[in-house]
Design a protein around this motif. Structure first.
Motif, PDB file in Angstrom:
ATOM      1  N   ALA A  10       7.569   6.677  -0.888  1.00 28.79           N
ATOM      2  CA  ALA A  10       6.608   5.973  -0.031  1.00 28.79           C
ATOM      3  C   ALA A  10       5.978   6.950   0.963  1.00 28.79           C
ATOM      4  O   ALA A  10       6.565   7.979   1.302  1.00 28.79           O
ATOM      5  CB  ALA A  10       7.300   4.833   0.701  1.00 28.79           C
ATOM      6  N   ARG A  11       4.811   6.567   1.422  1.00 29.39           N
ATOM      7  CA  ARG A  11       3.964   7.431   2.255  1.00 29.39           C
ATOM      8  C   ARG A  11       4.696   8.187   3.372  1.00 29.39           C
ATOM      9  O   ARG A  11       4.557   9.408   3.465  1.00 29.39           O
ATOM     10  CB  ARG A  11       2.842   6.531   2.791  1.00 29.39           C
ATOM     11  N   PRO A  12       5.486   7.503   4.213  1.00 32.17           N
ATOM     12  CA  PRO A  12       6.114   8.269   5.314  1.00 32.17           C
ATOM     13  C   PRO A  12       7.067   9.352   4.813  1.00 32.17           C
ATOM     14  O   PRO A  12       7.321  10.341   5.519  1.00 32.17           O
ATOM     15  CB  PRO A  12       6.878   7.202   6.112  1.00 32.17           C
ATOM     16  N   TYR A  42       1.636   4.483  -5.203  1.00 26.14           N
ATOM     17  CA  TYR A  42       0.978   5.074  -6.369  1.00 26.14           C
ATOM     18  C   TYR A  42      -0.537   5.227  -6.209  1.00 26.14           C
ATOM     19  O   TYR A  42      -1.157   6.032  -6.886  1.00 26.14           O
ATOM     20  CB  TYR A  42       1.287   4.235  -7.634  1.00 26.14           C
ATOM     21  N   ASP A  43      -1.171   4.456  -5.303  1.00 21.73           N
ATOM     22  CA  ASP A  43      -2.613   4.655  -5.090  1.00 21.73           C
ATOM     23  C   ASP A  43      -2.832   6.090  -4.609  1.00 21.73           C
ATOM     24  O   ASP A  43      -1.989   6.623  -3.873  1.00 21.73           O
ATOM     25  CB  ASP A  43      -3.131   3.724  -3.977  1.00 21.73           C
ATOM     26  N   SER A  67       5.078  -1.404  -7.825  1.00 23.81           N
ATOM     27  CA  SER A  67       5.469  -2.488  -6.922  1.00 23.81           C
ATOM     28  C   SER A  67       6.317  -3.521  -7.644  1.00 23.81           C
ATOM     29  O   SER A  67       6.298  -3.620  -8.864  1.00 23.81           O
ATOM     30  CB  SER A  67       4.219  -3.174  -6.377  1.00 23.81           C
ATOM     31  N   HIS A  70      12.182  -6.654  -4.296  1.00 26.67           N
ATOM     32  CA  HIS A  70      13.124  -5.627  -3.852  1.00 26.67           C
ATOM     33  C   HIS A  70      14.142  -5.313  -4.944  1.00 26.67           C
ATOM     34  O   HIS A  70      14.414  -4.154  -5.254  1.00 26.67           O
ATOM     35  CB  HIS A  70      13.843  -6.073  -2.577  1.00 26.67           C
ATOM     36  N   ASP A  98      14.116   4.951   5.217  1.00 26.34           N
ATOM     37  CA  ASP A  98      14.711   3.625   5.040  1.00 26.34           C
ATOM     38  C   ASP A  98      14.019   2.758   3.995  1.00 26.34           C
ATOM     39  O   ASP A  98      14.037   1.538   4.073  1.00 26.34           O
ATOM     40  CB  ASP A  98      14.675   2.904   6.393  1.00 26.34           C
ATOM     41  N   THR A  99      13.365   3.374   3.024  1.00 29.95           N
ATOM     42  CA  THR A  99      12.665   2.544   2.038  1.00 29.95           C
ATOM     43  C   THR A  99      13.591   2.237   0.855  1.00 29.95           C
ATOM     44  O   THR A  99      14.695   2.762   0.758  1.00 29.95           O
ATOM     45  CB  THR A  99      11.404   3.244   1.501  1.00 29.95           C
ATOM     46  N   PRO A 131      14.111  -5.368   5.498  1.00 34.81           N
ATOM     47  CA  PRO A 131      14.696  -4.642   4.352  1.00 34.81           C
ATOM     48  C   PRO A 131      15.054  -3.212   4.737  1.00 34.81           C
ATOM     49  O   PRO A 131      16.045  -2.655   4.272  1.00 34.81           O
ATOM     50  CB  PRO A 131      13.586  -4.678   3.291  1.00 34.81           C
ATOM     51  N   ASN A 135      18.497  -0.991   4.163  1.00 34.70           N
ATOM     52  CA  ASN A 135      18.424   0.293   3.441  1.00 34.70           C
ATOM     53  C   ASN A 135      19.028   1.428   4.263  1.00 34.70           C
ATOM     54  O   ASN A 135      19.761   2.269   3.754  1.00 34.70           O
ATOM     55  CB  ASN A 135      16.968   0.642   3.104  1.00 34.70           C
ATOM     56  N   PRO A 236      -2.705  -1.418   1.435  1.00 31.26           N
ATOM     57  CA  PRO A 236      -3.124  -2.292   0.327  1.00 31.26           C
ATOM     58  C   PRO A 236      -2.559  -3.709   0.399  1.00 31.26           C
ATOM     59  O   PRO A 236      -3.231  -4.677   0.040  1.00 31.26           O
ATOM     60  CB  PRO A 236      -2.632  -1.574  -0.927  1.00 31.26           C
ATOM     61  N   ARG A 237      -1.324  -3.828   0.877  1.00 27.99           N
ATOM     62  CA  ARG A 237      -0.741  -5.175   0.974  1.00 27.99           C
ATOM     63  C   ARG A 237      -1.520  -6.024   1.987  1.00 27.99           C
ATOM     64  O   ARG A 237      -1.840  -7.179   1.740  1.00 27.99           O
ATOM     65  CB  ARG A 237       0.718  -5.064   1.434  1.00 27.99           C
ATOM     66  N   LYS A 240      -4.875  -7.142   0.622  1.00 29.03           N
ATOM     67  CA  LYS A 240      -4.770  -8.303  -0.283  1.00 29.03           C
ATOM     68  C   LYS A 240      -4.627  -9.601   0.520  1.00 29.03           C
ATOM     69  O   LYS A 240      -5.252 -10.608   0.201  1.00 29.03           O
ATOM     70  CB  LYS A 240      -3.567  -8.143  -1.212  1.00 29.03           C
TER      71      LYS A 240
HETATM   72  C1  UD1 Z   1       7.271   0.530   2.161  1.00 27.79           C
HETATM   73  C2  UD1 Z   1       8.627   0.554   2.862  1.00 27.79           C
HETATM   74  C3  UD1 Z   1       8.416   0.558   4.363  1.00 27.79           C
HETATM   75  C4  UD1 Z   1       7.466   1.656   4.802  1.00 27.79           C
HETATM   76  C5  UD1 Z   1       6.176   1.544   4.003  1.00 27.79           C
HETATM   77  C6  UD1 Z   1       5.217   2.669   4.362  1.00 27.79           C
HETATM   78  C7  UD1 Z   1      10.419  -0.635   1.635  1.00 27.79           C
HETATM   79  C8  UD1 Z   1      11.281  -1.840   1.618  1.00 27.79           C
HETATM   80  N1  UD1 Z   1       9.402  -0.639   2.544  1.00 27.79           N
HETATM   81  O1  UD1 Z   1       6.639  -0.709   2.500  1.00 27.79           O
HETATM   82  O2  UD1 Z   1       9.666   0.770   4.994  1.00 27.79           O
HETATM   83  O3  UD1 Z   1       7.201   1.504   6.180  1.00 27.79           O
HETATM   84  O4  UD1 Z   1       6.493   1.618   2.615  1.00 27.79           O
HETATM   85  O5  UD1 Z   1       3.924   2.395   3.863  1.00 27.79           O
HETATM   86  O6  UD1 Z   1      10.646   0.278   0.884  1.00 27.79           O
HETATM   87  N2  UD1 Z   1       0.685  -1.420  -2.803  1.00 27.79           N
HETATM   88  C9  UD1 Z   1      -0.428  -0.987  -3.467  1.00 27.79           C
HETATM   89  N3  UD1 Z   1      -0.535   0.351  -3.746  1.00 27.79           N
HETATM   90  C10 UD1 Z   1       0.409   1.253  -3.397  1.00 27.79           C
HETATM   91  C11 UD1 Z   1       1.543   0.796  -2.720  1.00 27.79           C
HETATM   92  C12 UD1 Z   1       1.674  -0.538  -2.429  1.00 27.79           C
HETATM   93  O7  UD1 Z   1      -1.307  -1.771  -3.791  1.00 27.79           O
HETATM   94  O8  UD1 Z   1       0.248   2.464  -3.674  1.00 27.79           O
HETATM   95  C13 UD1 Z   1       0.796  -2.860  -2.448  1.00 27.79           C
HETATM   96  C14 UD1 Z   1       1.426  -3.726  -3.524  1.00 27.79           C
HETATM   97  O9  UD1 Z   1       0.831  -4.984  -3.473  1.00 27.79           O
HETATM   98  C15 UD1 Z   1       2.858  -3.840  -3.064  1.00 27.79           C
HETATM   99  C16 UD1 Z   1       2.712  -3.885  -1.554  1.00 27.79           C
HETATM  100  O10 UD1 Z   1       1.616  -2.990  -1.283  1.00 27.79           O
HETATM  101  O11 UD1 Z   1       3.492  -4.984  -3.550  1.00 27.79           O
HETATM  102  C17 UD1 Z   1       3.931  -3.406  -0.814  1.00 27.79           C
HETATM  103  O12 UD1 Z   1       4.357  -2.120  -1.266  1.00 27.79           O
HETATM  104  P1  UD1 Z   1       5.914  -1.710  -1.193  1.00 27.79           P
HETATM  105  O13 UD1 Z   1       6.094  -0.357  -1.715  1.00 27.79           O
HETATM  106  O14 UD1 Z   1       6.765  -2.791  -1.774  1.00 27.79           O
HETATM  107  O15 UD1 Z   1       6.259  -1.732   0.343  1.00 27.79           O
HETATM  108  P2  UD1 Z   1       5.452  -1.281   1.637  1.00 27.79           P
HETATM  109  O16 UD1 Z   1       4.986  -2.506   2.314  1.00 27.79           O
HETATM  110  O17 UD1 Z   1       4.440  -0.213   1.369  1.00 27.79           O
END
Ligand code: UD1
Length: 359
Positions: A10-12, A42-43, A67, A70, A98-99, A131, A135, A236-237, A240
């Motif tokens: 994840a990004r951080p 992944y974006d 995505s 959990h 903590d992801t 979450p 983690n 992105p979330r 949406k």
């Molecule tokens: C995750 C971490 C969070 C961190 C954050 C940083 C967990 C539980 N959470 O949250 O601690 O602060 O990353 O950004 O691991 N999506 C896209 N494209 C992407 C990535 C995500 O469209 O490249 C959308 C999808 O709809 C996805 C939603 O974002 O379902 C959430 O992504 P997810 O990786 O589940 O968690 P984050 O909210 O990004």
């Protein structure tokens, strides 16, 4: 030569891994790193742009997990990481923060008796509904070396009875990065309208329409009141959720944009009078760049920033957010002293190397 596998997703984590990767490259006679990307993010704007911009080595493995819920997401990661650890011999596994990628990496490794090193250990919000809290607690408990960024994190680990030998006060690698990358001037041009940098991505804010609406209402009010713009890079979330909402508060002053790169984020922080966010990383970046922060959460792991008056907790309460912005407007926070000396990455790599050579 010792080999470690760094697990990111994840990004951080890309941002933190950049600092450590550079330190590992400087010690390449002793330790070699491969990177495994779970594919949680992944974006391009959430992943690849960080590798390019921060010159992070290309991942040797990308699991492409994407995505999901959990359970499903973590399960796919566990399976993929285990396959890699069984195929290749690594002396240790390095995980960040903590992801779900952090937990999967730690769990897959410890079950195969590969030592786990946790960067950003000991952080606690004491809110098990997050979450991230689950983690980080679980990851700490299976780690051999716990790199605590602050003294509070060290104390949290002591309270939980961790073996003192595993705890290392390292300082925060994000301070290393800010010191290295942040341009040292204020980037506001004369005559430019002041601005605020705002981000919202936590599930407890995005997945409850009332909370998201309250935050946006407050952003519009603050922008109006202080005659400023709000730079609003959208996860992105969050995008949406906003797209599916037909009554989202809007204002021409709220400038929505795609997620920013790391350097763009630092520049935006420096251009801003104030930061408003539910991100842990951005709270720190604001503080390290001398900006105050309104925290869009009921609590924070980074309590030192609140304790020294550089941040206020406002949750998703519109009134509290506006009030906090008024109080912090134009405030210059104290200098960060609790996050180490900006050389955390080197300290972490040296500790890992000694552990692997002499354990
Ligand atoms: C995750 C971490 C969070 C961190 C954050 C940083 C967990 C539980 N959470 O949250 O601690 O602060 O990353 O950004 O691991 N999506 C896209 N494209 C992407 C990535 C995500 O469209 O490249 C959308 C999808 O709809 C996805 C939603 O974002 O379902 C959430 O992504 P997810 O990786 O589940 O968690 P984050 O909210 O990004």
């Amino acid at each position: 030569m010792k080999r470690i596998l760094t697990i990111v997703g994840a990004r951080p984590q890309f941002i933190k891994a950049a600092a450590i990767s550079h330190a590992i490259r400087d010690m390449r006679d002793e330790v070699k790193e491969d990177i495994l990307h779970t594919g949680q993010h992944y974006d391009d704007a959430m992943s690849a742009q960080f590798f390019r911009e921060l010159d992070i080595p290309q991942p040797r493995y990308n699991l492409g997990v994407g995505s999901g819920s959990h359970g499903a997401q973590t399960a796919l990661m566990l399976k993929g990481i285990e396959d890699v650890l069984q195929k290749e011999h690594y002396d240790g596994v390095l995980v960040y923060g903590d992801t779900n990628s952090t937990l999967a990496g730690a769990l897959a490794a410890v079950k195969l008796h590969v030592p786990v090193f946790h960067v950003e250990a000991g952080l606690r919000s004491y809110n098990r509904e997050m979450p991230e809290e689950v983690n980080r607690v679980l990851t700490d408990h299976v780690s051999s070396l716990l790199f605590a960024p602050t003294d509070t994190a060290v104390q949290n680990l002591r309270k939980e009875g961790f073996d003192e030998r595993g705890i290392v006060f390292s300082g925060d690698v994000m301070l290393d990065n800010v010191r290295h990358y942040a341009p040292h001037q204020n980037t506001t041009e004369k005559g430019e309208r002041p601005c605020i940098l705002a981000t919202v991505h936590r599930d407890f804010n995005t997945d409850h329409p009332e909370r998201l609406k309250n935050i946006l209402t407050a952003l519009c009010d603050v922008a109006e009141k202080h005659n400023c713009d709000v730079l609003f890079p959208v996860h992105p979330r969050t995008r949406k959720r906003l797209e599916s909402m037909d009554d989202a508060p809007i204002s021409g002053r709220i400038k929505m944009m795609a997620p920013l790169s790391y350097l763009e984020t630092l520049a935006a922080v420096q251009r801003s009078v104030l930061v408003m966010t539910d991100s842990g990383g951005l709270q720190k970046e604001a503080f390290f760049c001398g900006r105050c922060c309104v925290v869009l959460r009921p609590e924070t792991e980074w309590t030192e920033i609140v304790d020294c008056g550089a941040a206020l907790l406002a949750d998703a309460d519109a009134e509290k957010i506006v009030d906090a912005a008024d109080k912090l407007w134009d405030n210059i926070p104290c200098q960060p002293t609790q996050f180490g000396d900006g050389r955390a990455a080197v300290k972490i790599v040296k500790n890992i190397t000694s552990f692997l050579l002499y354990k």
